[in-house]
Design a protein around this motif. Structure first.
Motif: not given
Length: 105
Positions: A80, A86, A88-94, A98
């Motif tokens: 992360t 960070r 690209a993916y960190r905020n897109k995963i609900p 998680k």
């Protein structure tokens, strides 16, 4: 007096000048990672000791779980904080996904 794993294991190991200079030769990130993993391993030993005193049975489940959890937390921390991953993916995963993955492990 209250002593936590952070105060009793992580902090003294991390701030030992001998370990920093002779074992890790100034590699601060590796030193910090090993300090964290050591805390998880000691937590596993502590939990095994408690369960053994309560049941008289040594299962080694906790001794395996806590270091594994430490490795996974370490991987999550570094993944992360990578600049390329960070955004690209960190905020897109609900958050629910998680949580579910964390609880499944």
């Amino acid at each position: 007096t209250k002593i936590s794993l952070h105060d009793g294991i992580y902090f003294p190991f991390l701030h030992s000048s001998y370990i920093r200079t002779h074992v890790f030769q100034g590699n601060a990130k590796l030193h910090q990672a090993v300090s964290g993993l050591l805390s998880f391993a000691v937590s596993g030993l502590f939990h095994e000791w408690i369960i053994y005193n309560m049941t008289g049975y040594l299962s080694l489940e906790w001794l395996l779980f806590f270091p594994l959890h430490g490795v996974l937390c370490l991987i999550e921390h570094y993944m992360t904080n990578l600049p390329s991953i960070r955004p690209a993916y960190r905020n897109k995963i609900p958050i629910v996904l998680k949580w579910a993955v964390t609880m499944a492990i």
